[in-house]
Scaffold this motif. Sequence first.
Motif, PDB file in Angstrom:
ATOM      1  N   HIS A 157       0.868  -1.182   0.000  1.00  0.00           N
ATOM      2  CA  HIS A 157       0.000   0.000   0.000  1.00  0.00           C
ATOM      3  C   HIS A 157       0.905   1.234   0.000  1.00  0.00           C
ATOM      4  CE1 HIS A 157      -3.642  -2.421   0.932  1.00  0.00           C
ATOM      5  NE2 HIS A 157      -2.688  -3.268   1.293  1.00  0.00           N
ATOM      6  N   HIS A 158       0.809   2.028  -1.050  1.00  0.00           N
ATOM      7  CA  HIS A 158       1.759   3.125  -1.235  1.00  0.00           C
ATOM      8  C   HIS A 158       1.484   4.276  -0.271  1.00  0.00           C
ATOM      9  CE1 HIS A 158       3.968   5.944  -4.231  1.00  0.00           C
ATOM     10  NE2 HIS A 158       4.807   5.418  -3.367  1.00  0.00           N
ATOM     11  N   LEU A 159       2.550   4.728   0.379  1.00  0.00           N
ATOM     12  CA  LEU A 159       2.452   5.864   1.305  1.00  0.00           C
ATOM     13  C   LEU A 159       3.141   7.098   0.720  1.00  0.00           C
ATOM     14  CD1 LEU A 159       3.360   3.964   4.605  1.00  0.00           C
ATOM     15  CD2 LEU A 159       1.067   4.632   3.854  1.00  0.00           C
ATOM     16  N   ARG A 163       8.033   4.900   0.189  1.00  0.00           N
ATOM     17  CA  ARG A 163       7.488   4.231   1.373  1.00  0.00           C
ATOM     18  C   ARG A 163       6.214   3.431   1.030  1.00  0.00           C
ATOM     19  NH1 ARG A 163       5.568   7.365   5.015  1.00  0.00           N
ATOM     20  NH2 ARG A 163       6.243   6.235   6.849  1.00  0.00           N
ATOM     21  N   PHE A 164       6.206   2.186   1.489  1.00  0.00           N
ATOM     22  CA  PHE A 164       5.071   1.291   1.264  1.00  0.00           C
ATOM     23  C   PHE A 164       4.709   0.614   2.580  1.00  0.00           C
ATOM     24  CE2 PHE A 164       7.033   1.893  -2.790  1.00  0.00           C
ATOM     25  CZ  PHE A 164       6.013   1.815  -3.721  1.00  0.00           C
ATOM     26  N   MET A 165       3.406   0.537   2.853  1.00  0.00           N
ATOM     27  CA  MET A 165       2.928  -0.217   4.007  1.00  0.00           C
ATOM     28  C   MET A 165       2.629  -1.644   3.539  1.00  0.00           C
ATOM     29  SD  MET A 165      -0.207  -1.449   5.269  1.00  0.00           S
ATOM     30  CE  MET A 165      -1.631  -0.386   4.981  1.00  0.00           C
TER      31      MET A 165
ATOM     32  N   SER B  17      -3.078   4.828   0.112  1.00  0.00           N
ATOM     33  CA  SER B  17      -2.901   3.489   0.685  1.00  0.00           C
ATOM     34  C   SER B  17      -4.233   2.783   0.904  1.00  0.00           C
ATOM     35  CB  SER B  17      -2.133   3.576   2.005  1.00  0.00           C
ATOM     36  OG  SER B  17      -2.921   4.201   2.992  1.00  0.00           O
ATOM     37  N   GLU B 152       3.506   6.510  12.498  1.00  0.00           N
ATOM     38  CA  GLU B 152       2.900   5.680  11.452  1.00  0.00           C
ATOM     39  C   GLU B 152       1.472   5.363  11.880  1.00  0.00           C
ATOM     40  OE1 GLU B 152       4.213   5.231   8.683  1.00  0.00           O
ATOM     41  OE2 GLU B 152       6.366   5.440   9.031  1.00  0.00           O
ATOM     42  N   ALA B 167      -2.963  -1.627   9.261  1.00  0.00           N
ATOM     43  CA  ALA B 167      -1.704  -1.270   8.603  1.00  0.00           C
ATOM     44  C   ALA B 167      -0.530  -1.946   9.293  1.00  0.00           C
ATOM     45  CB  ALA B 167      -1.523   0.238   8.612  1.00  0.00           C
ATOM     46  N   VAL B 170       6.172  -0.638   7.629  1.00  0.00           N
ATOM     47  CA  VAL B 170       6.495   0.227   6.494  1.00  0.00           C
ATOM     48  C   VAL B 170       7.858  -0.162   5.958  1.00  0.00           C
ATOM     49  CG1 VAL B 170       6.948   2.604   5.777  1.00  0.00           C
ATOM     50  CG2 VAL B 170       5.067   2.095   7.376  1.00  0.00           C
ATOM     51  N   ARG B 172      10.831   0.566   2.738  1.00  0.00           N
ATOM     52  CA  ARG B 172      11.257   1.487   1.690  1.00  0.00           C
ATOM     53  C   ARG B 172      11.720   0.686   0.496  1.00  0.00           C
ATOM     54  NH1 ARG B 172      12.108   6.912   3.129  1.00  0.00           N
ATOM     55  NH2 ARG B 172      11.546   7.266   5.317  1.00  0.00           N
TER      56      ARG B 172
END
Lengths: 178, 178
Positions: A157-159, A163-165, B17, B152, B167, B170, B172
């Motif tokens: 899930h793009h933040l 950064r991705f969750m 997200s 977060e 969620a 996280v 990168r």
Amino acid sequence: MPRRKLPLSKVYAVLESGPVVLVTTARRGRPNVMALSWLTMMDFEPPLIGLVMSDRNHSFAALKATRECVLNVPTIEIADNAVACGNASGARVDKFAAFGLTPLSASQVRAPLIRECPVNIECRVTDMRMVRRYDLFVLQAVAAWKVSGSGELKTLHHLGGDRFMVAGPVVRLRSKAK
Amino acid sequence: MPRRKLPLSKVYAVLESGPVVLVTTARRGRPNVMALSWLTMMDFEPPLIGLVMSDRNHSFAALKATRECVLNVPTIEIADNAVACGNASGARVDKFAAFGLTPLSASQVRAPLIRECPVNIECRVTDMRMVRRYDLFVLQAVAAWKVSGSGELKTLHHLGGDRFMVAGPVVRLRSKAK
């Protein structure tokens, strides 16, 4: 593990959590793939999906011309490949070969499924009236597939930026929602 | 902790997200709130958001008449209250009082912020041409707020029925995406 039909009535449950998808298209025999996060469910069944794809992408012309695509849902296991797709242009690179993604024949559309993605949703474009103003395509899912035994999917899930969750724990809450 | 302005250029990073949002409206001095997952970013700045709200909801008429709402992002800490919102109708219940949510004045719109949500995005409806056919409203974010030090966010992501993904970690990844 075998890939089985996912009932169309279950498509919303995969997409409404907001995962990154890999959108595949095929034009003049040449498949392409891009990563994308800007989509929403618009109806349950038949499943309608609103997808925003900028005309700066090489896939845009293919989607507009062929009116077909597949939404493939990647997970953390192939995160590097999925993101690499978003960094290159299909105008210059065969992204399947370059990033270790395997195209499989779909059942209803010419765009390919991606073997490494546990869910694949074959779609036809049903409305392009919002494309000129908003880059918004309305898609109808016409077939869907899920790898058996793939369990809870560790979707991305793009933040923003790099950064991705990664999908976390699943909880049950007393919701009356569909 | 204080609530500070979130730059409009950062709104996409919260919404893309795919979190559940609590949509607040206000009509004739009476606020209402509902839970919703069907939305997508449509542009970065000014931030445009496509939101699908069924006309079966009490909030639908308020959104259409006032052309204003706030998208409030709940987290696991208030998950029970957030989901309870989705189970009741504002036609019969003051959902703020019933579910322990505190309305705060917004800066640009009459719909309230929800104190218990760490992010609040004030929106105006800019296009209703897709409402009749698709229940799709185009919103423009006009102000946004974030509680300082909220870190977060443990956002909720609907998986259908009573199942929600919380969620997770996280990571990168080397993305060139915005």
